[in-house]
Design an enzyme around this catalytic site. Structure first.
Site, PDB file in Angstrom:
ATOM      1  N   ASN A   1     -38.005  43.398 -16.614  1.00 27.87           N
ATOM      2  CA  ASN A   1     -38.241  43.207 -15.212  1.00 27.87           C
ATOM      3  C   ASN A   1     -39.049  41.659 -15.089  1.00 27.87           C
ATOM      4  OD1 ASN A   1     -39.073  43.333 -12.558  1.00 27.87           O
ATOM      5  ND2 ASN A   1     -40.620  44.803 -12.816  1.00 27.87           N
ATOM      6  N   TRP A   2     -38.030  40.909 -14.458  1.00 26.52           N
ATOM      7  CA  TRP A   2     -38.728  39.519 -14.586  1.00 26.52           C
ATOM      8  C   TRP A   2     -39.677  39.385 -13.345  1.00 26.52           C
ATOM      9  CZ3 TRP A   2     -34.070  35.670 -15.626  1.00 26.52           C
ATOM     10  CH2 TRP A   2     -33.449  36.042 -16.915  1.00 26.52           C
TER      11      TRP A   2
ATOM     12  N   GLU B   1     -45.498  48.160  -8.061  1.00 28.27           N
ATOM     13  CA  GLU B   1     -45.903  47.052  -7.268  1.00 28.27           C
ATOM     14  C   GLU B   1     -45.308  47.209  -5.803  1.00 28.27           C
ATOM     15  OE1 GLU B   1     -44.781  43.995 -10.074  1.00 28.27           O
ATOM     16  OE2 GLU B   1     -46.334  44.820 -11.291  1.00 28.27           O
TER      17      GLU B   1
ATOM     18  N   GLY C   1     -48.990  45.280 -16.993  1.00 26.83           N
ATOM     19  CA  GLY C   1     -49.441  44.005 -16.816  1.00 26.83           C
ATOM     20  C   GLY C   1     -50.837  43.800 -17.426  1.00 26.83           C
TER      21      GLY C   1
ATOM     22  N   HIS D   1     -41.144  50.653  -7.986  1.00 26.44           N
ATOM     23  CA  HIS D   1     -41.847  50.425  -8.813  1.00 26.44           C
ATOM     24  C   HIS D   1     -43.411  50.263  -8.417  1.00 26.44           C
ATOM     25  CE1 HIS D   1     -43.792  47.139 -11.337  1.00 26.44           C
ATOM     26  NE2 HIS D   1     -43.043  47.387 -12.304  1.00 26.44           N
TER      27      HIS D   1
ATOM     28  N   GLY E   1     -42.140  44.061 -18.387  1.00 30.93           N
ATOM     29  CA  GLY E   1     -42.422  43.362 -17.644  1.00 30.93           C
ATOM     30  C   GLY E   1     -42.778  41.754 -18.218  1.00 30.93           C
ATOM     31  N   GLY E   2     -44.040  41.608 -18.571  1.00 31.31           N
ATOM     32  CA  GLY E   2     -44.312  40.248 -19.161  1.00 31.31           C
ATOM     33  C   GLY E   2     -43.669  39.786 -20.142  1.00 31.31           C
TER      34      GLY E   2
HETATM   35  C1  PEP Z   1     -43.263  46.557 -15.449  1.00 30.37           C
HETATM   36  O1  PEP Z   1     -43.730  45.709 -14.487  1.00 30.37           O
HETATM   37  O2  PEP Z   1     -42.667  47.493 -14.974  1.00 30.37           O
HETATM   38  C2  PEP Z   1     -44.089  46.323 -16.538  1.00 30.37           C
HETATM   39  C3  PEP Z   1     -44.223  47.587 -17.243  1.00 30.37           C
HETATM   40  O3  PEP Z   1     -45.146  45.280 -16.783  1.00 30.37           O
HETATM   41  P1  PEP Z   1     -45.823  44.864 -18.168  1.00 30.37           P
HETATM   42  O4  PEP Z   1     -44.675  45.089 -19.253  1.00 30.37           O
HETATM   43  O5  PEP Z   1     -46.161  43.541 -17.928  1.00 30.37           O
HETATM   44  O6  PEP Z   1     -46.747  45.670 -18.114  1.00 30.37           O
END
Ligand code: PEP
Length: 244
Positions: free
Chosen positions: A8-9, A95, A166, A93, A226-227
């Site tokens: 997930n960018w 967010e 995150g 998600h 994510g990251g």
């Molecule tokens: C995400 O955004 O779905 C996620 C899991 O982010 P991260 O890996 O950065 O925790």
């Protein structure tokens, strides 16, 4: 079933950056034992799809509107994502749930729109830190699943504890195993035998150093990243940690 490693960018990646990242991921993606997916910002889906032509990597959106078309300024429909070459979409998600007040009912409507447009949905669920400290993780996630998944759901579920996204903090292996077992039981109750075929991804600070142990846990069908998905070498290391 093969594990799915999905990147997930988020809101990262102007055109040059996105093409560079996609190209670097493609360069290392041959011969993996997992399914690989990247979800770039909507503005670069089409060029990323072109960049990945011939590579074993699918492309997805990060959200879609619940309506097929109409007066929804700034929104993107599922059919638009499909038209740009996406075959997947992340929905609900945390967010989106937090920043855009998305409810379970809205997520359910988006899942239906995605499926109608030919997209495979990844539906995210997960408790906040306060909810976990109060011991409410199962009731919260159970309610999210009941409210967000339409009858006959055949997509993917991502368990993402909000406090692990995150933050660099990962749920313990025992907690991941317990929640994935709980989610499997809910899926079987809601979907019958078809619930067995729903992959359950773990998401929340997955990185190269913890991927192997997380991906080896029972009922973990892959990872939503994510990251670490913004660095091709890290994302590929996670993909290489997937079960054969
Ligand atoms: C995400 O955004 O779905 C996620 C899991 O982010 P991260 O890996 O950065 O925790």
């Amino acid at each position: 079933m093969r594990q799915l490693i999905a990147g997930n960018w988020k809101m990262n990646g102007l055109l040059a950056e996105a093409l560079g990242l996609a190209g670097d991921v493609a360069a290392g993606a041959e011969g993996l034992s997992c399914d690989l997916l990247v979800c770039p910002p909507a503005t670069v889906i089409e060029p990323v799809v072109a960049e990945l032509a011939g590579a074993p990597i699918a492309v997805g959106g990060q959200d879609c509107h619940q309506a097929a078309s109409g007066a929804h300024t700034g929104d993107v429909s599922a059919a638009m994502l499909r038209d740009a070459g996406a075959t997947w979409v992340i929905l609900g998600h945390s967010e989106r749930r937090t920043n855009h007040a998305e409810t379970d009912a809205l997520v359910r409507a988006k899942v239906a729109a995605a499926v109608a447009a030919g997209l495979a949905p990844i539906v995210c669920v997960g408790e906040t830190e306060a909810e976990r400290l109060a011991g409410q993780q199962e009731s919260v996630v159970g309610a999210q699943l009941a409210g967000s998944l339409p009858a006959g759901f055949a997509g993917v579920v991502a368990y993402e504890p909000v406090w692990a996204i995150g933050t660099g903090r990962t749920a313990t292996e025992a907690d991941v195993a317990a929640m994935h077992g709980f989610i499997r039981a809910v899926l079987l109750r809601h979907l019958g035998a078809a619930g067995r075929g729903v992959r359950i991804l773990y998401g929340g600070s997955v990185k190269a150093s913890n991927a192997a142990s997380l991906l080896a846990l029972p009922e973990v069908g892959g990872a939503l990243v994510g990251g670490a998905s913004l660095v091709a070498a890290d994302f590929l290391a996670i993909a290489r940690a997937a079960l054969p």
